[in-house]
Design a protein around this motif. Structure first.
Motif, PDB file in Angstrom:
ATOM      1  N   ALA A   1       0.844  -1.186   0.000  1.00  0.00           N
ATOM      2  CA  ALA A   1       0.000   0.000   0.000  1.00  0.00           C
ATOM      3  C   ALA A   1       0.881   1.238   0.000  1.00  0.00           C
ATOM      4  N   PRO A   2       0.631   2.175  -0.938  1.00  0.00           N
ATOM      5  CA  PRO A   2       1.465   3.371  -0.997  1.00  0.00           C
ATOM      6  C   PRO A   2       1.257   4.245   0.231  1.00  0.00           C
ATOM      7  N   ASP A   3       2.348   4.815   0.711  1.00  0.00           N
ATOM      8  CA  ASP A   3       2.332   5.778   1.809  1.00  0.00           C
ATOM      9  C   ASP A   3       1.883   5.209   3.148  1.00  0.00           C
ATOM     10  N   ALA A   4       1.756   3.896   3.304  1.00  0.00           N
ATOM     11  CA  ALA A   4       1.313   3.346   4.584  1.00  0.00           C
ATOM     12  C   ALA A   4       2.281   3.680   5.710  1.00  0.00           C
ATOM     13  N   PRO A   5       3.611   3.436   5.555  1.00  0.00           N
ATOM     14  CA  PRO A   5       4.518   3.797   6.646  1.00  0.00           C
ATOM     15  C   PRO A   5       4.581   5.310   6.852  1.00  0.00           C
ATOM     16  N   GLN A   6       4.538   6.074   5.762  1.00  0.00           N
ATOM     17  CA  GLN A   6       4.592   7.531   5.876  1.00  0.00           C
ATOM     18  C   GLN A   6       3.367   8.059   6.599  1.00  0.00           C
ATOM     19  N   ALA A   7       2.186   7.510   6.277  1.00  0.00           N
ATOM     20  CA  ALA A   7       0.953   7.956   6.942  1.00  0.00           C
ATOM     21  C   ALA A   7       1.015   7.647   8.428  1.00  0.00           C
ATOM     22  N   GLN A   8       1.554   6.477   8.769  1.00  0.00           N
ATOM     23  CA  GLN A   8       1.659   6.111  10.184  1.00  0.00           C
ATOM     24  C   GLN A   8       2.638   7.050  10.894  1.00  0.00           C
ATOM     25  N   ASN A   9       3.756   7.365  10.246  1.00  0.00           N
ATOM     26  CA  ASN A   9       4.734   8.283  10.845  1.00  0.00           C
ATOM     27  C   ASN A   9       4.146   9.676  11.020  1.00  0.00           C
ATOM     28  N   ARG A  10       3.381  10.147  10.030  1.00  0.00           N
ATOM     29  CA  ARG A  10       2.752  11.466  10.143  1.00  0.00           C
ATOM     30  C   ARG A  10       1.765  11.489  11.293  1.00  0.00           C
ATOM     31  N   ALA A  11       0.972  10.417  11.443  1.00  0.00           N
ATOM     32  CA  ALA A  11      -0.009  10.367  12.530  1.00  0.00           C
ATOM     33  C   ALA A  11       0.689  10.389  13.878  1.00  0.00           C
ATOM     34  N   LEU A  12       1.816   9.685  13.961  1.00  0.00           N
ATOM     35  CA  LEU A  12       2.563   9.680  15.215  1.00  0.00           C
ATOM     36  C   LEU A  12       3.175  11.046  15.490  1.00  0.00           C
ATOM     37  N   ALA A  13       3.462  11.807  14.438  1.00  0.00           N
ATOM     38  CA  ALA A  13       4.061  13.131  14.593  1.00  0.00           C
ATOM     39  C   ALA A  13       3.000  14.201  14.839  1.00  0.00           C
ATOM     40  N   GLY A  14       1.729  13.828  14.877  1.00  0.00           N
ATOM     41  CA  GLY A  14       0.673  14.796  15.137  1.00  0.00           C
ATOM     42  C   GLY A  14       0.146  15.454  13.886  1.00  0.00           C
ATOM     43  N   GLU A  15       0.246  14.766  12.756  1.00  0.00           N
ATOM     44  CA  GLU A  15      -0.216  15.322  11.493  1.00  0.00           C
ATOM     45  C   GLU A  15      -1.072  14.295  10.782  1.00  0.00           C
ATOM     46  N   LEU A  16      -2.161  14.754  10.180  1.00  0.00           N
ATOM     47  CA  LEU A  16      -3.067  13.869   9.473  1.00  0.00           C
ATOM     48  C   LEU A  16      -3.441  14.526   8.162  1.00  0.00           C
ATOM     49  N   ILE A  17      -3.401  13.783   7.068  1.00  0.00           N
ATOM     50  CA  ILE A  17      -3.788  14.318   5.767  1.00  0.00           C
ATOM     51  C   ILE A  17      -4.991  13.527   5.279  1.00  0.00           C
ATOM     52  N   VAL A  18      -6.090  14.231   5.051  1.00  0.00           N
ATOM     53  CA  VAL A  18      -7.324  13.619   4.582  1.00  0.00           C
ATOM     54  C   VAL A  18      -7.784  14.388   3.351  1.00  0.00           C
ATOM     55  N   ASN A  19      -7.952  13.667   2.237  1.00  0.00           N
ATOM     56  CA  ASN A  19      -8.384  14.281   0.978  1.00  0.00           C
ATOM     57  C   ASN A  19      -7.551  15.497   0.611  1.00  0.00           C
TER      58      ASN A  19
END
Length: 115
Positions: free
Chosen positions: A7-25
């Motif tokens: 899945a593209p960006d799965a580790p990056q999305a998890q790292n962003r969420a842990l860093a306090g950042e979320l990208i939706v749409n």
């Protein structure tokens, strides 16, 4: 179904969420930790009279059905400031959603009309 490893960006999305950042749409959101809520038995009864005049303006705009961008434009403040006001209002009233805030405020006092 796409495997998690491909899945593209799965580790990056998890790292962003842990860093306090979320990208939706394509929208970037900064996650802010909420204050831990006290148990209902020990929490003081929320009181709308604790709100500042600016917070009451924000509440009245939310009651009118306006979104954060509309509120920010009308009150000549940033959307971040609107979000900060809403977080403080939620804590003061002991609610978690805009709908609960409106419900709590509508019967408590007569709100000023939105500016």
């Amino acid at each position: 179904m796409v495997p998690a490893s491909s899945a593209p960006d799965a580790p990056q999305a998890q790292n962003r969420a842990l860093a306090g950042e979320l990208i939706v749409n394509g929208q970037r959101y900064h996650l802010v930790p909420a204050e831990p809520s006290a148990s209902p038995a020990t929490a003081p009864a929320p009181d709308v009279r604790l709100l500042t005049s600016r917070e009451l303006q924000v509440v009245s705009c939310v009651c009118a059905g306006w979104g954060n961008k509309q509120i920010a434009t009308k009150l000549n403040i940033s959307t971040w400031t609107v979000a900060a006001h809403l977080r403080r209002i939620f804590v003061k009233l002991g609610v978690d959603t805009r709908a609960a805030m409106v419900s709590r405020c509508l019967g408590a006092l007569s709100l000023p009309p939105p500016p």
